[in-house]
Scaffold this active site. Structure first.
Site, PDB file in Angstrom:
ATOM      1  N   ASP A  82       0.829  -1.203   0.000  1.00 18.47           N
ATOM      2  CA  ASP A  82       0.000   0.000   0.000  1.00 18.47           C
ATOM      3  C   ASP A  82       0.867   1.258   0.000  1.00 18.47           C
ATOM      4  OD1 ASP A  82      -2.826   1.198   0.581  1.00 18.47           O
ATOM      5  OD2 ASP A  82      -1.455   2.192   1.972  1.00 18.47           O
ATOM      6  N   SER A  83       0.561   2.153  -0.909  1.00 15.91           N
ATOM      7  CA  SER A  83       1.414   3.337  -1.042  1.00 15.91           C
ATOM      8  C   SER A  83       1.303   4.235   0.183  1.00 15.91           C
ATOM      9  CB  SER A  83       1.055   4.107  -2.308  1.00 15.91           C
ATOM     10  OG  SER A  83      -0.228   4.668  -2.194  1.00 15.91           O
TER      11      SER A  83
END
Length: 298
Positions: free
Chosen positions: A254-255
DNA sequence: GGCCAGGGCATCT
DNA sequence: AGATGCCATGGC
């Protein structure tokens, strides 16, 4: 016949609903959740019927209990089991003290103090959470909200309460009836159109029982989701985070998590899987909570 | 204007 | 197994 009512939810441990309210109020393109007049409003589908729940934003303090107002369009049956649904949706059935009292690293410990009482909100429909996971893959959030908005408008499951129109997210059967080309017109990528419609058809046909995931152990639920084309580690964990309410899910890759961890832990580059696996070990079995606190820090 | 966004898959070495 | 290319679009 009564079409509206009000009750109170008592959470296990502290609750500061304002922290959740501000966390989820993110995009003006959001079409299902509503944030206005210091109210969070959310259409639910109960036994196939629409119900609107409204939760007032508080005074910024920890609360003992949360008021929930509900309203259904006239002529519909009174919704059953609302309290149970709301306990789960508001994460009120989780003892936050279990997470706060867990042996956490100093950075995470500091986050829990900074956002004491913050609880995530679950998406009260696992299929909706799953669809949102696919929609959100590899595009910026604002664009993802627009894709969702087009989908929700196209399959119009709206109802009216007090003169205001609210939109339920489409059902799996709704989306199963679309063609890939319909989603392409809405600016979905070809892949995303396939992932979403194929998933909807799987669910609509009864070949994937999303509700049953709730009763499964994290590892098994994850494995089941990963076996579906279009659901990778990020999406599968996201569904377990927001949809089923598993407590130990963690969206690798997840960024947002990458940004938060890079900043909070003083890294020079974004963390890889091995680093995150090691770091998140101390958060188990509450990695879901840790994830939300990291997101909240952004 | 280029980079990258709440990834995942197909296709290579 | 592990690396690389590709998808599609738009926000910033």
């Amino acid at each position: 016949m009564k079409y509206r009512g009000s009750f109170r939810i008592k959470a296990v441990g502290p609750y500061n609903f304002d922290l959740s309210y501000s966390f989820y109020r993110r995009s003006r393109f959001e079409t299902v959740d509503r944030f206005a007049d210091r109210y969070f409003r959310r259409p639910l589908r109960i036994d196939g019927w629409p119900v609107l729940v409204s939760i007032p934003c508080g005074d910024g303090c920890l609360t003992e209990s949360i008021r929930v107002d509900w309203a259904a369009p006239e002529g519909l049956p009174r919704p059953a089991d609302l309290r149970h649904r709301l306990m789960s949706m508001l994460y009120a059935d989780f003892d936050l003290g279990d997470f706060y009292g867990h042996k956490l690293d100093p950075v995470m410990k500091r986050l829990t103090r900074r956002f004491i009482g913050f609880r995530p909100m679950l998406t009260p429909d696992i299929f909706e959470a799953s669809a949102w996971a696919i929609i959100g893959q590899q595009v910026n959030l604002q664009f993802a909200y627009r894709l969702k908005s087009r989908l929700v408008s196209r399959i119009d499951r709206s109802f009216i309460v007090d003169g205001e129109t609210y939109y339920l997210f489409p059902t799996a059967a709704d989306i199963a009836s679309l063609d890939y080309a319909d989603l392409r017109e809405m600016r979905f990528s070809g892949r995303k159109a396939e992932y979403l419609i194929d998933l909807a058809r799987l669910v609509a046909a009864g070949d994937l029982d999303l509700e049953r995931l709730k009763e499964m152990e994290y590892d098994r639920a994850l494995e089941r989701l990963l076996s579906i084309r279009g659901l990778g580690p990020w999406s599968a964990n996201y569904i377990l985070l927001r949809g089923t309410g598993h407590r130990d899910a963690f969206p690798f890759g997840d960024s947002g998590i990458n940004h938060a961890v890079t900043r909070l832990y003083g890294l020079s580059e974004k963390p890889d899987i091995d680093y995150l696996t090691e770091l998140s070990r101390a958060w188990r079995p509450y990695r879901s909570l840790a994830t939300f606190y990291l997101w909240k820090s952004l």
